[in-house]
Design an enzyme around this catalytic site. Sequence first.
Site, PDB file in Angstrom:
ATOM      1  N   ARG A  98      -0.715   9.315  -0.396  1.00  0.00           N
ATOM      2  CA  ARG A  98      -1.948   9.914  -1.139  1.00  0.00           C
ATOM      3  C   ARG A  98      -1.933  11.286  -1.397  1.00  0.00           C
ATOM      4  NH1 ARG A  98      -6.967   6.281   1.926  1.00  0.00           N
ATOM      5  NH2 ARG A  98      -6.340   4.370   0.734  1.00  0.00           N
TER       6      ARG A  98
ATOM      7  N   LEU B 240     -15.026   5.487  -5.214  1.00  0.00           N
ATOM      8  CA  LEU B 240     -13.617   5.156  -4.960  1.00  0.00           C
ATOM      9  C   LEU B 240     -13.367   3.887  -5.647  1.00  0.00           C
ATOM     10  CD1 LEU B 240     -11.308   5.425  -2.814  1.00  0.00           C
ATOM     11  CD2 LEU B 240     -12.404   3.770  -1.260  1.00  0.00           C
TER      12      LEU B 240
ATOM     13  N   HIS C 194      -8.497  11.387  -2.458  1.00  0.00           N
ATOM     14  CA  HIS C 194      -7.866  10.148  -2.842  1.00  0.00           C
ATOM     15  C   HIS C 194      -7.524  10.480  -4.298  1.00  0.00           C
ATOM     16  CE1 HIS C 194      -7.719   5.911  -3.636  1.00  0.00           C
ATOM     17  NE2 HIS C 194      -7.725   5.467  -2.377  1.00  0.00           N
TER      18      HIS C 194
ATOM     19  N   PHE D 147       0.804  -1.283  -0.117  1.00  0.00           N
ATOM     20  CA  PHE D 147       0.027  -0.155  -0.002  1.00  0.00           C
ATOM     21  C   PHE D 147       0.890   1.263   0.127  1.00  0.00           C
ATOM     22  CE2 PHE D 147      -4.643   1.109   0.751  1.00  0.00           C
ATOM     23  CZ  PHE D 147      -5.006  -0.218   0.224  1.00  0.00           C
TER      24      PHE D 147
ATOM     25  N   ARG E  63      -3.202  10.835   5.925  1.00  0.00           N
ATOM     26  CA  ARG E  63      -3.451   9.452   6.344  1.00  0.00           C
ATOM     27  C   ARG E  63      -2.912   8.388   5.334  1.00  0.00           C
ATOM     28  NH1 ARG E  63      -6.804   5.424   5.295  1.00  0.00           N
ATOM     29  NH2 ARG E  63      -8.760   6.702   4.459  1.00  0.00           N
TER      30      ARG E  63
ATOM     31  N   GLN F  39      -8.167  14.833   3.249  1.00  0.00           N
ATOM     32  CA  GLN F  39      -7.581  13.800   2.048  1.00  0.00           C
ATOM     33  C   GLN F  39      -8.302  13.680   0.818  1.00  0.00           C
ATOM     34  OE1 GLN F  39      -7.105   9.451   2.679  1.00  0.00           O
ATOM     35  NE2 GLN F  39      -4.906  10.478   2.704  1.00  0.00           N
TER      36      GLN F  39
ATOM     37  N   GLU G  91      -7.018   1.941  -3.465  1.00  0.00           N
ATOM     38  CA  GLU G  91      -5.287   1.946  -3.478  1.00  0.00           C
ATOM     39  C   GLU G  91      -4.841   0.669  -3.894  1.00  0.00           C
ATOM     40  OE1 GLU G  91      -3.771   4.971  -1.046  1.00  0.00           O
ATOM     41  OE2 GLU G  91      -1.948   3.353  -0.535  1.00  0.00           O
TER      42      GLU G  91
ATOM     43  N   HIS H 200     -11.978  12.468   0.266  1.00  0.00           N
ATOM     44  CA  HIS H 200     -12.347  10.998   0.714  1.00  0.00           C
ATOM     45  C   HIS H 200     -12.181  10.925   2.043  1.00  0.00           C
ATOM     46  CE1 HIS H 200     -11.655   6.520   0.651  1.00  0.00           C
ATOM     47  NE2 HIS H 200     -10.729   6.695   1.103  1.00  0.00           N
TER      48      HIS H 200
END
Lengths: 557, 318
Positions: free
Chosen positions: A273, A239, A229, A114, A372, A227, A242, A337
């Site tokens: 991100r 969405l 995304h 990730f 995050r 955030q 990721e 997001h």
Amino acid sequence: MQSHDVLILGAGLAGMRAALAATEEGVDVAVVSKVHPVRSHSGAAQGGINAALTDRGDDWKDHAYDTIKGSDFLGDQDAIEIMCREAGEEVIAMEHMGAIFNRDEEGKLGTRSFGGQRQARTFFVADFTGQALLHVLYEQIIKAGVRVYEEWFVVSLIMEDGKCSGAVLMEISSGHIEVARAKSVILATGGLGRVFEPSTNALICTGDGMGLAYRVGAPLMDMEMVQYHPTTLKGSGALLSEAARGEGAYLLNSKGERFMLEYAPEFKELASRDVVSRCEQTEINAGRGIDGCVLLDVRHLGEKLINERLGQIRELGIDFANVDMVTDPVPVRPGMHYIMGGVKADVDGLTPVPGLYAAGEVACVSVHGGNRLGANSLLDTLVFGRRSGRHAAEASKHMSHTNINDSYANAVKIQLESLLDNPKGETFGQLRTDLGATMNQHLAVYRNETGMKEALAKIGEIKQRYKSVYVPDKTKIFNTNLMFTIEMNFMIDCAETIAISAIDRTESRGAHTREDMPERDDENWLKHILISKDGDQHKLSYKDIVITNWEPTVRQY
Amino acid sequence: MEVKFSIRRYDPESSNAVSHFQEYQLDLNDSSTVLDGLIEIREEIDGTLSLRCSCRSAICGSCAMRINGQAGLACNTKVIDVLPKDGSPIIVEPAGNLPLIKDLIVDFAPFWSKVNAVDPWLKPEGEEPEEEYLAPNEDMLHLAGVMSCIMCGACVSDCTVLAVDENFLGPAALAKAYRFVGDPRDDDDDNRLKMLNGNNGIWDCTRCMQCVEVCPKGVDPMGRIMALRDKAMTAGYNNTNGARHAKAFSDSVKHSGWLDELQLPIKSFGIFNIKAMIGLIPLGIRAQLNGKRPPIFHKSIPGADKVRKIFDKVENKI
């Protein structure tokens, strides 16, 4: 009047994890949720949950550092250490409860890569990890016999003798107003995505908890950190996990170039991100986008792997954008997001308001700081959900109930009646559309003073218009329009605190990127901004970030 | 494009509370979903319309309803796919087989009480390991196919058995039950299968495929019910009409190459089940009158020995 030792508001991962932990302590626990627990937005989390398991050769300290660097050094390192140290235990606990997880050849839990992390430490169930965990926690709630106020809406928190002593609830199916008294109240109401339009967030993510807490004097922290995304679908804004990039997807501009190779030579598409979203926006602004988007390309991964690990997002592409990612790249763009900020809470969930706890996205501990990392939010909900539940239960054992009565219900009834009496005019829908568009225009990936001030003025105008908002539905049973109108008021508070905090932070850090102040300013800004209500006004205060082991350095991916 | 929605409205608080259709005119585009249309109505045209919806990404399971008579999620049903060619409106109604509360909102209490009836939690045996339970990835991936159920109730809405017998556990609860029976970590198969084998359980499904058809997540509830039947019979739960029916069916085909329809009900219910035997008499008479009585003497078809060989081959393989 209802009465419980611990009252948990919200039944997503944080709320249900808190409920289980509190129940284990042997106290009387109830959970309130405006939707059935499995409809909670935690279920939409796709990619996975991070944990550094030592038997995989990983180290929680590495996870902690990746998180700190990801936060652009705004996260509090003591809290991050706790989260990362307890991560493994929490993932294993979920597995024992029944979560299925993808496995490796030996039958142990398997991992995927990730963003922003040097190790593959994301545990996952295909691309619906959140849903899988949410359903398992709900199973455990049923098994434990926890009382759930299903489809009950929280209208306000009750303050008595200087402590939070319960909440006023509305049963949605009847319109009935009820006081629920509690020794401890845990906010686990999730995020505020609907303040922005578009957003990946569900329609229920209206910042209720932040609005509720703000009104009883709890400070909100890091609210400027929103955030975006990097991969939300063109059109619907849905969405796309990721996980796609974790499995090896490329991001391409209109020339077919993998532009991330240039911006982040080491981490490439898997930079954090905020970085990837900024790069995408830079490409789009420079005219190298396609119709306001860049392309997410997974074709080289092959149909088998796509179906096995990215099946849901393949469906999303087909359903919502008419693109099958097996044969074609999917148009994506940065989309709102998550909010890193929230109700200020310590590592046991306690807020500065006695008796009031917060866990999950509604809270700001702060483990995410300025940005995050993907797959750290599920972890946050579980670790701090459990810690809050345990602490609140333990505290309630040494407390008696505050002496409150049904007068709190009457006050809410009068307030709602007056709202329903507003003459015919503008409804919440127009206010929400205007608010969302304003936020998405001026408080998105790139910000500047002029735009943010314009947004703040617009929010002020919407606040005025709200005073005469019209509720066309006058019924009692499932008056959803009334509920949305109440939510709208929470959203206005949230928007205002975001804009004010963002204007106040005169630097660029994490997700807060200012075109007019592009540099990070460690000299002046290694601190959190706290905003709290002060009569009809607000006041700002500051708190230094906690540094334990890792001094801020230049952030490169 | 111009689209008409005809929505079934119901206001339980109105003095004459009967449901009726109300038509709305919308201007939507090619990528609009039915939910986009409903939200536009709710926010801009008629704020009294009530429905449940949340994620808009087919994961929360809130917006199952009947669109042109068939259950589905409003959020992943594109308007263009359900728009009648003749210009008539898209018909939107609440989910079926659950009590109506208001407009498109139904009462999910019966749905959840059935899910809860299957003990929907993992019951491992013995002491918990310090680390994770070991389990083969294929088993977990197989379960992921069932776990992807979002409890939207589309299958329950359109279940043809529930339409006539509200006590049937139904496709969603039974699929959920399969999720545990099929889990290598669960150690309560015997009790679970015993319960599922009972009244209102796995044998009440008529295999109409409706749940498979309408499931928005490819969970295949009917397939899971059939797998539970297999597991129940393998575990020795053969003493039900359903299990005997399945056995009589395959015995007959194996023996003669085709179905002995006269023997099938007798073997399913058991010849000594006098009440059931008497109950079959009117059916027999109707069949006789309509020229549909099966032959009294059931003879093998030509090539029945080849059918038997197929059976032998399949059974030995298992």
